[in-house]
Structures are given as C-alpha cells and as structure tokens.
Design a protein around this motif. Structure first.
Motif, PDB file in Angstrom:
ATOM      1  N   ARG A  14      -4.754   3.334  -6.055  1.00  0.00           N
ATOM      2  CA  ARG A  14      -5.627   2.157  -5.929  1.00  0.00           C
ATOM      3  C   ARG A  14      -4.842   0.881  -6.201  1.00  0.00           C
ATOM      4  O   ARG A  14      -5.009  -0.125  -5.500  1.00  0.00           O
ATOM      5  N   LYS A  15      -3.997   0.918  -7.218  1.00  0.00           N
ATOM      6  CA  LYS A  15      -3.197  -0.261  -7.567  1.00  0.00           C
ATOM      7  C   LYS A  15      -2.258  -0.621  -6.420  1.00  0.00           C
ATOM      8  O   LYS A  15      -2.158  -1.787  -6.038  1.00  0.00           O
ATOM      9  N   LYS A  16      -1.602   0.385  -5.853  1.00  0.00           N
ATOM     10  CA  LYS A  16      -0.692   0.125  -4.739  1.00  0.00           C
ATOM     11  C   LYS A  16      -1.449  -0.376  -3.513  1.00  0.00           C
ATOM     12  O   LYS A  16      -0.974  -1.244  -2.796  1.00  0.00           O
ATOM     13  N   ALA A  17      -2.645   0.192  -3.289  1.00  0.00           N
ATOM     14  CA  ALA A  17      -3.444  -0.252  -2.151  1.00  0.00           C
ATOM     15  C   ALA A  17      -3.845  -1.717  -2.329  1.00  0.00           C
ATOM     16  O   ALA A  17      -3.792  -2.504  -1.379  1.00  0.00           O
ATOM     17  N   ARG A  18      -4.250  -2.067  -3.561  1.00  0.00           N
ATOM     18  CA  ARG A  18      -4.620  -3.464  -3.830  1.00  0.00           C
ATOM     19  C   ARG A  18      -3.424  -4.379  -3.661  1.00  0.00           C
ATOM     20  O   ARG A  18      -3.530  -5.440  -3.069  1.00  0.00           O
ATOM     21  N   GLU A  19      -2.277  -3.961  -4.193  1.00  0.00           N
ATOM     22  CA  GLU A  19      -1.080  -4.780  -4.080  1.00  0.00           C
ATOM     23  C   GLU A  19      -0.624  -4.885  -2.633  1.00  0.00           C
ATOM     24  O   GLU A  19      -0.226  -5.945  -2.187  1.00  0.00           O
ATOM     25  N   GLY A  20      -0.688  -3.782  -1.907  1.00  0.00           N
ATOM     26  CA  GLY A  20      -0.297  -3.779  -0.499  1.00  0.00           C
ATOM     27  C   GLY A  20      -1.183  -4.690   0.319  1.00  0.00           C
ATOM     28  O   GLY A  20      -0.714  -5.473   1.134  1.00  0.00           O
ATOM     29  N   THR A  21      -2.490  -4.631   0.107  1.00  0.00           N
ATOM     30  CA  THR A  21      -3.438  -5.484   0.812  1.00  0.00           C
ATOM     31  C   THR A  21      -3.184  -6.940   0.453  1.00  0.00           C
ATOM     32  O   THR A  21      -3.186  -7.813   1.305  1.00  0.00           O
ATOM     33  N   HIS A  22      -2.946  -7.186  -0.818  1.00  0.00           N
ATOM     34  CA  HIS A  22      -2.716  -8.545  -1.298  1.00  0.00           C
ATOM     35  C   HIS A  22      -1.465  -9.139  -0.657  1.00  0.00           C
ATOM     36  O   HIS A  22      -1.470 -10.282  -0.225  1.00  0.00           O
ATOM     37  N   GLU A  23      -0.410  -8.350  -0.573  1.00  0.00           N
ATOM     38  CA  GLU A  23       0.829  -8.832   0.024  1.00  0.00           C
ATOM     39  C   GLU A  23       0.642  -9.124   1.504  1.00  0.00           C
ATOM     40  O   GLU A  23       1.127 -10.120   2.003  1.00  0.00           O
ATOM     41  N   VAL A  24      -0.081  -8.279   2.215  1.00  0.00           N
ATOM     42  CA  VAL A  24      -0.316  -8.486   3.638  1.00  0.00           C
ATOM     43  C   VAL A  24      -1.103  -9.771   3.838  1.00  0.00           C
ATOM     44  O   VAL A  24      -0.802 -10.575   4.705  1.00  0.00           O
ATOM     45  N   ILE A  25      -2.111  -9.994   3.000  1.00  0.00           N
ATOM     46  CA  ILE A  25      -2.913 -11.208   3.105  1.00  0.00           C
ATOM     47  C   ILE A  25      -2.043 -12.425   2.835  1.00  0.00           C
ATOM     48  O   ILE A  25      -2.097 -13.400   3.559  1.00  0.00           O
ATOM     49  N   GLU A  26      -1.216 -12.371   1.793  1.00  0.00           N
ATOM     50  CA  GLU A  26      -0.358 -13.504   1.482  1.00  0.00           C
ATOM     51  C   GLU A  26       0.621 -13.784   2.619  1.00  0.00           C
ATOM     52  O   GLU A  26       0.789 -14.924   3.013  1.00  0.00           O
ATOM     53  N   VAL A  27       1.240 -12.755   3.146  1.00  0.00           N
ATOM     54  CA  VAL A  27       2.191 -12.932   4.236  1.00  0.00           C
ATOM     55  C   VAL A  27       1.454 -13.473   5.451  1.00  0.00           C
ATOM     56  O   VAL A  27       1.915 -14.396   6.116  1.00  0.00           O
ATOM     57  N   THR A  28       0.295 -12.943   5.760  1.00  0.00           N
ATOM     58  CA  THR A  28      -0.479 -13.392   6.906  1.00  0.00           C
ATOM     59  C   THR A  28      -0.918 -14.838   6.711  1.00  0.00           C
ATOM     60  O   THR A  28      -0.811 -15.652   7.622  1.00  0.00           O
ATOM     61  N   GLU A  29      -1.407 -15.188   5.534  1.00  0.00           N
ATOM     62  CA  GLU A  29      -1.816 -16.563   5.254  1.00  0.00           C
ATOM     63  C   GLU A  29      -0.629 -17.503   5.380  1.00  0.00           C
ATOM     64  O   GLU A  29      -0.750 -18.599   5.952  1.00  0.00           O
TER      65      GLU A  29
END
Length: 158
Positions: free
Chosen positions: A121-136
């Motif tokens: 769950r932690k990795k999924a949250r971090e992975g999603t967060h990184e994708v959002i940051e990179v996309t933003e």
C-alpha cells in the motif's frame, strides 16, 4: 567554564528502562511464559493421550538400555545400568515443534502478510504520488512553454 555533568547511575538506568526495545523484550518474556503453559497443556491434554493410545501416556517412560540390567529408582536416579531416556527427548522435541508451529502459523505468518500488505500500500501510494507529481510538472512546463510561445508570437506581429 560550565562543566558537563555526567548522568547518574539512576538516570542511566531510567533511560535504559524507557527504551522501547526493553519494554518489548519484557512483554515478550511474559507472553512467552504464558504461551509455554498453553503448549504444555496441549502436549499433556492432546498429544500424550494420542501417544497413549499406542503405548504409555507419559513419554518419559520410553527408554532403552545400553548396559543391562537398567534399574531406575522412583525418584529418577539410576540404580544400575545405563538407561537412554529417549522418550523425554521425544516429548521435549514434540513440545518444541508444536510451539514453533503455533508461533509461526498464528503470529509470524499473519504479521508477515500484514507487513507485506502495508508495504505494498505504501509503495502504491508513493508510486501514484510520484506519477501525479511528474505529470503535474510536465503539464506546468507545457503551459509555461505555450504561454512563452504565445507571448513571443504576439511580439513578432507588432
């Protein structure tokens, strides 16, 4: 000049006791002691009667003799011969295996699965967060480049 006072023995002892690992160890010892009683009850109440269906209920009675005649006094002292009390070893081994199995299947395995789920769950949250940051970040760069291009195009027309 200010001298630094060394902690007293009492302060050092207090700091030692307040460490988390000491408290955890104390809890583990108490739980282990209580758990030993449960395992001993399982061995005496379930395992020994099952073994008793084949032979004697008390595994300590299973012995072999290296040098005859083997005579053991009621208090457990050896009168003559060299008895090998393999039943005691079998009973202790059985208790150990049962304890290890219960600890593994009821404590270690569920905790490992729980920790693995938490980590996923932690990795999924971090992975999603990184994708959002990179996309933003990519979107913001695109907007900036578009605005710069529009401003430059507007200046060229004048």
């Amino acid at each position: 000049m200010i001298e630094k006072k060394e902690p007293t023995v009492w302060q050092g002892f207090k700091a030692f006791l307040m460490r988390g690992n000491v408290i955890d160890l104390a809890v583990a010892v108490v739980i282990g002691t209580a758990f030993t009683n449960i395992v001993n009850s399982v061995v005496k109440g379930l395992i020994n009667p099952l073994v008793g269906a084949i032979g004697t209920k008390n595994l300590d009675h299973y012995t072999s003799c290296l040098r005859d005649p083997c005579v053991v006094n009621p208090d457990g002292s050896v009168k003559s011969g060299v008895p090998i009390m393999w039943g005691s070893v079998a009973g202790a081994t059985l208790s150990f295996v049962i304890t290890a199995a219960v600890v593994y299947f009821l404590m270690v395995l569920p905790m490992s699965k729980y920790l693995a789920r938490q980590e996923a769950r932690k990795k999924a949250r971090e992975g999603t967060h990184e994708v959002i940051e990179v996309t933003e970040l990519a979107v913001l760069k695109e907007i900036r480049d578009t605005l710069v291009a529009q401003r430059t195009a507007g200046h060229d027309r004048r």
